[in-house]
Scaffold this motif. Structure first.
Motif, short mmCIF file in Angstrom:
data_model
loop_
_atom_site.label_atom_id
_atom_site.label_comp_id
_atom_site.label_asym_id
_atom_site.label_seq_id
_atom_site.Cartn_x
_atom_site.Cartn_y
_atom_site.Cartn_z
N MET A 1 0.84 -1.19 0.00
CA MET A 1 0.00 0.00 0.00
C MET A 1 0.88 1.24 0.00
O MET A 1 1.83 1.36 0.78
CB MET A 1 -0.93 0.00 1.21
N ALA A 2 0.58 2.16 -0.90
CA ALA A 2 1.38 3.39 -1.01
C ALA A 2 1.11 4.30 0.18
O ALA A 2 0.03 4.32 0.76
CB ALA A 2 1.03 4.12 -2.30
N SER A 3 2.14 5.07 0.56
CA SER A 3 2.00 6.05 1.64
C SER A 3 2.91 7.23 1.35
O SER A 3 3.80 7.17 0.48
CB SER A 3 2.37 5.43 2.99
N ALA A 4 2.71 8.34 2.08
CA ALA A 4 3.54 9.53 1.88
C ALA A 4 5.00 9.25 2.20
O ALA A 4 5.90 9.92 1.67
CB ALA A 4 3.02 10.68 2.75
N PHE A 5 5.24 8.24 3.04
CA PHE A 5 6.62 7.90 3.39
C PHE A 5 7.41 7.46 2.18
O PHE A 5 8.64 7.64 2.12
CB PHE A 5 6.63 6.81 4.47
N ASP A 6 6.73 6.87 1.18
CA ASP A 6 7.42 6.45 -0.04
C ASP A 6 8.09 7.64 -0.71
O ASP A 6 9.10 7.48 -1.42
CB ASP A 6 6.43 5.81 -1.02
N TYR A 7 7.54 8.83 -0.49
CA TYR A 7 8.10 10.04 -1.09
C TYR A 7 9.03 10.77 -0.14
O TYR A 7 10.11 11.23 -0.54
CB TYR A 7 6.95 10.97 -1.52
N THR A 8 8.64 10.89 1.14
CA THR A 8 9.50 11.60 2.10
C THR A 8 10.82 10.86 2.33
O THR A 8 11.83 11.49 2.67
CB THR A 8 8.78 11.79 3.43
N SER A 9 10.81 9.55 2.12
CA SER A 9 12.06 8.79 2.30
C SER A 9 13.07 9.08 1.21
O SER A 9 14.25 8.71 1.33
CB SER A 9 11.75 7.29 2.34
N LEU A 10 12.64 9.75 0.14
CA LEU A 10 13.54 10.08 -0.96
C LEU A 10 14.16 11.48 -0.82
O LEU A 10 14.96 11.89 -1.65
CB LEU A 10 12.77 10.00 -2.29
N ILE A 11 13.76 12.20 0.23
CA ILE A 11 14.32 13.54 0.46
C ILE A 11 15.82 13.41 0.75
O ILE A 11 16.24 12.59 1.57
CB ILE A 11 13.60 14.24 1.62
N THR A 12 16.59 14.20 0.07
CA THR A 12 18.06 14.13 0.24
C THR A 12 18.48 14.60 1.62
O THR A 12 17.73 15.28 2.34
CB THR A 12 18.75 15.00 -0.82
N SER A 13 19.69 14.26 1.99
CA SER A 13 20.19 14.54 3.34
C SER A 13 20.23 16.03 3.67
O SER A 13 20.04 16.41 4.82
CB SER A 13 21.59 13.93 3.51
N GLU A 14 20.45 16.86 2.67
CA GLU A 14 20.54 18.29 2.98
C GLU A 14 19.19 18.90 3.35
O GLU A 14 19.14 19.99 3.93
CB GLU A 14 21.11 19.04 1.78
N SER A 16 16.44 16.58 4.58
CA SER A 16 15.71 15.64 5.42
C SER A 16 15.63 16.08 6.88
O SER A 16 14.73 15.67 7.60
CB SER A 16 16.38 14.25 5.35
N GLY A 17 16.53 16.92 7.31
CA GLY A 17 16.51 17.39 8.70
C GLY A 17 15.63 18.60 8.91
O GLY A 17 15.56 19.13 10.02
N LYS A 18 14.95 19.05 7.90
CA LYS A 18 14.10 20.24 8.00
C LYS A 18 12.64 19.77 8.08
O LYS A 18 12.04 19.39 7.08
CB LYS A 18 14.32 21.15 6.81
N PRO A 19 12.04 19.82 9.29
CA PRO A 19 10.70 19.26 9.49
C PRO A 19 9.63 19.94 8.65
O PRO A 19 8.69 19.27 8.20
CB PRO A 19 10.46 19.45 10.98
N LYS A 20 9.72 21.25 8.45
CA LYS A 20 8.69 21.94 7.67
C LYS A 20 8.73 21.50 6.20
O LYS A 20 7.69 21.31 5.57
CB LYS A 20 8.87 23.46 7.77
N PHE A 21 9.93 21.32 5.69
CA PHE A 21 10.06 20.87 4.31
C PHE A 21 9.50 19.45 4.15
O PHE A 21 8.77 19.15 3.21
CB PHE A 21 11.53 20.92 3.87
N SER A 22 9.86 18.57 5.12
CA SER A 22 9.36 17.19 5.07
C SER A 22 7.84 17.15 5.20
O SER A 22 7.17 16.36 4.53
CB SER A 22 10.00 16.37 6.20
N ALA A 23 7.27 18.03 6.04
CA ALA A 23 5.81 18.07 6.21
C ALA A 23 5.14 18.54 4.93
O ALA A 23 4.06 18.04 4.56
CB ALA A 23 5.45 18.99 7.37
N MET A 24 5.76 19.50 4.23
CA MET A 24 5.19 19.99 2.98
C MET A 24 5.20 18.90 1.92
O MET A 24 4.21 18.69 1.21
CB MET A 24 5.99 21.21 2.50
N VAL A 25 6.30 18.16 1.82
CA VAL A 25 6.39 17.07 0.85
C VAL A 25 5.37 15.98 1.18
O VAL A 25 4.69 15.45 0.28
CB VAL A 25 7.81 16.49 0.81
N ALA A 26 5.21 15.68 2.47
CA ALA A 26 4.24 14.66 2.88
C ALA A 26 2.82 15.08 2.53
O ALA A 26 2.02 14.27 2.07
CB ALA A 26 4.37 14.39 4.38
#
Length: 220
Positions: A1-14, A16-26
């Motif tokens: 089953m697809a989930s937003a994590f399939d996409y947020t897990s692809l965020i690069t290291s530079e 991935s540590g920014k919660p607002k950016f990860s929340a926007m992508v999710a």
């Protein structure tokens, strides 16, 4: 089953540590994950073995049959009516009309669809018709056979377990009318005693048997 994590897990290291950016992508990716899940659920939703409700109605329309009956079937459970007792009659639901059953439940409708699909590919022969009819009683312990009376009529018999009132009404009411053009079905018979062959001479099998084994045939 697809989930937003399939996409947020692809965020690069530079990033991935920014919660607002990860929340926007999710948030953006969730709609795509939901769409994928809906599309993947469609085959099962319209699969004959698992479809229910309006999805099963759509499957029936593809096969050329609906759950709505032409005439009410007087098949409700009754202790004082022959062949409408336990394991034969249908319980009357809170919204079912008192005049009789007019719409099939999912389980019975699914069985009828299977039989209709077999009828759609019928080859016009009596063995083929018997095979299509048998879909109605698959797994029920009932055995169906057809007798060619050699006078442009045919007789349909059901031995073994006595079918439910709904199945008897469906087959005798012409909801699965399998016969060559110009041939008339004159009788539909079932066993008068549960789990017995129909009575007949010179034959001894699950369809017809003689004294002490077979039971009188009665109209379906």
């Amino acid at each position: 089953m697809a989930s937003a994590f399939d996409y947020t897990s692809l965020i690069t290291s530079e990033h991935s540590g920014k919660p607002k950016f990860s929340a926007m992508v999710a948030a953006v990716a969730q709609c795509f994950a939901d769409q994928i899940n809906v599309m993947q659920s469609i085959p099962a939703a319209f699969d004959l073995d698992t479809a229910v409700g309006v999805q099963l109605d759509a499957v029936g329309l593809w096969a050329g049959i609906t759950r709505q009956l032409k005439l009410p079937l007087n098949v409700y459970f009754s202790l004082d009516t022959a062949n409408l007792g336990f394991d034969q009659g249908s319980w009357q639901g809170p919204f079912d009309p008192s005049a009789g059953l007019v719409s099939l439940d999912d389980a019975t409708f699914r069985t009828l669809i299977r039989a209709k699909i077999a009828a759609n590919s019928w080859d016009g022969t009596i063995p083929g018709a018997a095979a299509a009819y048998s879909n109605l009683f698959n797994g029920s312990g009932s055995y169906i056979f057809i007798q060619d009376n050699m006078d442009m009529t045919m007789t349909v018999g059901v031995s073994g377990a006595i079918p439910s009132a709904v199945l008897r009404a469906l087959i005798s009411g012409g909801y699965l009318h399998l016969k060559p053009e110009g041939v008339r079905v004159n009788y539909y018979f079932v066993s008068s005693v549960n789990n017995t062959p129909l009575f007949g001479f010179d034959v001894q099998n699950q369809y017809i048997a003689g004294f002490d084994t077979g039971s009188w045939a009665v109209a379906a």
